[in-house]
Enzyme design. Structure first.
Site, PDB file in Angstrom:
ATOM      1  NE  ARG A 116       4.237  51.516  38.871  1.00 20.48           N
ATOM      2  CZ  ARG A 116       5.262  51.694  37.950  1.00 20.48           C
ATOM      3  NH1 ARG A 116       5.628  50.452  36.921  1.00 20.48           N
ATOM      4  NH2 ARG A 116       6.001  52.949  38.026  1.00 20.48           N
ATOM      5  CG  ASP A 117      -1.247  44.047  34.013  1.00 21.83           C
ATOM      6  OD1 ASP A 117      -1.753  44.028  32.640  1.00 21.83           O
ATOM      7  OD2 ASP A 117      -1.513  43.124  34.785  1.00 21.83           O
ATOM      8  CB  ILE A 118      -3.935  44.196  38.489  1.00 25.20           C
ATOM      9  CG1 ILE A 118      -4.439  44.199  40.099  1.00 25.20           C
ATOM     10  CG2 ILE A 118      -4.507  43.141  37.718  1.00 25.20           C
ATOM     11  CD1 ILE A 118      -5.878  44.439  40.311  1.00 25.20           C
ATOM     12  CG  ASN A 125      -2.276  40.156  24.107  1.00 26.28           C
ATOM     13  OD1 ASN A 125      -1.418  39.738  23.464  1.00 26.28           O
ATOM     14  ND2 ASN A 125      -2.319  40.227  25.396  1.00 26.28           N
ATOM     15  CB  VAL A 138      -9.423  44.128  29.254  1.00 24.89           C
ATOM     16  CG1 VAL A 138     -10.225  45.652  29.268  1.00 24.89           C
ATOM     17  CG2 VAL A 138      -9.198  43.592  30.573  1.00 24.89           C
ATOM     18  CG  HIS A 163      -5.206  46.712  26.599  1.00 29.47           C
ATOM     19  ND1 HIS A 163      -6.293  46.139  26.230  1.00 29.47           N
ATOM     20  CD2 HIS A 163      -4.175  45.548  26.882  1.00 29.47           C
ATOM     21  CE1 HIS A 163      -6.334  44.966  26.437  1.00 29.47           C
ATOM     22  NE2 HIS A 163      -5.271  44.379  26.648  1.00 29.47           N
ATOM     23  CG  HIS A 185       0.109  44.242  27.571  1.00 29.29           C
ATOM     24  ND1 HIS A 185      -0.375  44.151  28.910  1.00 29.29           N
ATOM     25  CD2 HIS A 185      -0.893  43.890  26.736  1.00 29.29           C
ATOM     26  CE1 HIS A 185      -1.732  43.559  28.916  1.00 29.29           C
ATOM     27  NE2 HIS A 185      -1.830  43.216  27.440  1.00 29.29           N
TER      28      HIS A 185
HETATM   29  P1  AMP Z   1      -5.028  41.591  27.868  1.00 30.38           P
HETATM   30  O1  AMP Z   1      -4.829  40.000  28.236  1.00 30.38           O
HETATM   31  O2  AMP Z   1      -4.208  41.902  26.779  1.00 30.38           O
HETATM   32  O3  AMP Z   1      -6.464  41.714  27.610  1.00 30.38           O
HETATM   33  O4  AMP Z   1      -4.700  42.476  29.129  1.00 30.38           O
HETATM   34  C1  AMP Z   1      -5.522  42.774  30.048  1.00 30.38           C
HETATM   35  C2  AMP Z   1      -4.547  43.221  31.302  1.00 30.38           C
HETATM   36  O5  AMP Z   1      -5.251  43.896  32.131  1.00 30.38           O
HETATM   37  C3  AMP Z   1      -4.044  42.043  31.857  1.00 30.38           C
HETATM   38  O6  AMP Z   1      -2.524  41.947  31.922  1.00 30.38           O
HETATM   39  C4  AMP Z   1      -4.423  42.209  33.552  1.00 30.38           C
HETATM   40  O7  AMP Z   1      -3.497  41.516  34.383  1.00 30.38           O
HETATM   41  C5  AMP Z   1      -4.702  43.669  33.599  1.00 30.38           C
HETATM   42  N1  AMP Z   1      -5.768  44.153  34.428  1.00 30.38           N
HETATM   43  C6  AMP Z   1      -7.150  43.635  34.506  1.00 30.38           C
HETATM   44  N2  AMP Z   1      -7.353  44.165  35.605  1.00 30.38           N
HETATM   45  C7  AMP Z   1      -6.614  45.068  35.887  1.00 30.38           C
HETATM   46  C8  AMP Z   1      -6.848  46.222  36.992  1.00 30.38           C
HETATM   47  N3  AMP Z   1      -7.839  46.443  37.793  1.00 30.38           N
HETATM   48  N4  AMP Z   1      -5.732  47.189  37.170  1.00 30.38           N
HETATM   49  C9  AMP Z   1      -4.813  46.908  36.402  1.00 30.38           C
HETATM   50  N5  AMP Z   1      -4.920  46.135  35.446  1.00 30.38           N
HETATM   51  C10 AMP Z   1      -5.464  45.037  35.228  1.00 30.38           C
END
Ligand code: AMP
Length: 127
Positions: A42-44, A101, A110, A114, A116
């Site tokens: 799950r996204d944080i 993205n 990140v 990945h 979403h």
């Molecule tokens: P992006 O913006 O496409 O690079 O997505 C990166 C996603 O990672 C964002 O939606 C963040 O909220 C999510 N994220 C960052 N750190 C964590 C974490 N520790 N656990 C879960 N999701 C995270």
């Protein structure tokens, strides 16, 4: 036109990135799926009632721009796993959105490929 905030997709893979650390178990992740090739958690900072991030294990391309022919089978499997996760979360009938993205203008933060998975409510227009 100005560039958006985000990562440099040309940079080499950084094994210290947050998703690599979740994969290694150094940071907890609320995992909803694991198999030989992928994990999902799950996204944080959820952008929808269901917001799950699906990532390949290992050191994948940092972004969709790095996907080459060798990644085609895993890329196809990634979509199939995403659909299975959405189904398991009860999203199949109501629908969901899959987002990849790529780089600064997309706001990618990140540098580990990945996908979403977003759903659980009407998501509105794409942008
Ligand atoms: P992006 O913006 O496409 O690079 O997505 C990166 C996603 O990672 C964002 O939606 C963040 O909220 C999510 N994220 C960052 N750190 C964590 C974490 N520790 N656990 C879960 N999701 C995270």
């Amino acid at each position: 036109m100005s560039e958006g905030e985000g990562i440099d997709i040309q940079a080499p893979y950084d094994p210290g990135n947050i998703f690599a650390r979740i994969l290694r178990g150094e940071i907890p992740g609320d995992r909803v799926h694991e198999d030989d090739d992928f994990i999902a958690f799950r996204d944080i900072a959820p952008q929808a009632p269901h917001h799950i991030v699906l990532i390949p294990r290992g050191e994948p391309p940092t972004s969709p721009a790095g996907i080459d022919a060798s990644w085609e089978p895993l890329g196809g499997r990634m979509l199939r796993v995403a659909a299975a996760i959405a189904r398991a979360q009860g999203l199949e009938r109501s629908g969901y959105r899959l987002v990849l993205n790529c780089g600064p203008d997309a706001g990618q933060t990140v540098p580990h490929l990945h996908l979403h998975i977003l759903g659980g409510a009407p998501l509105g227009p794409l942008a």
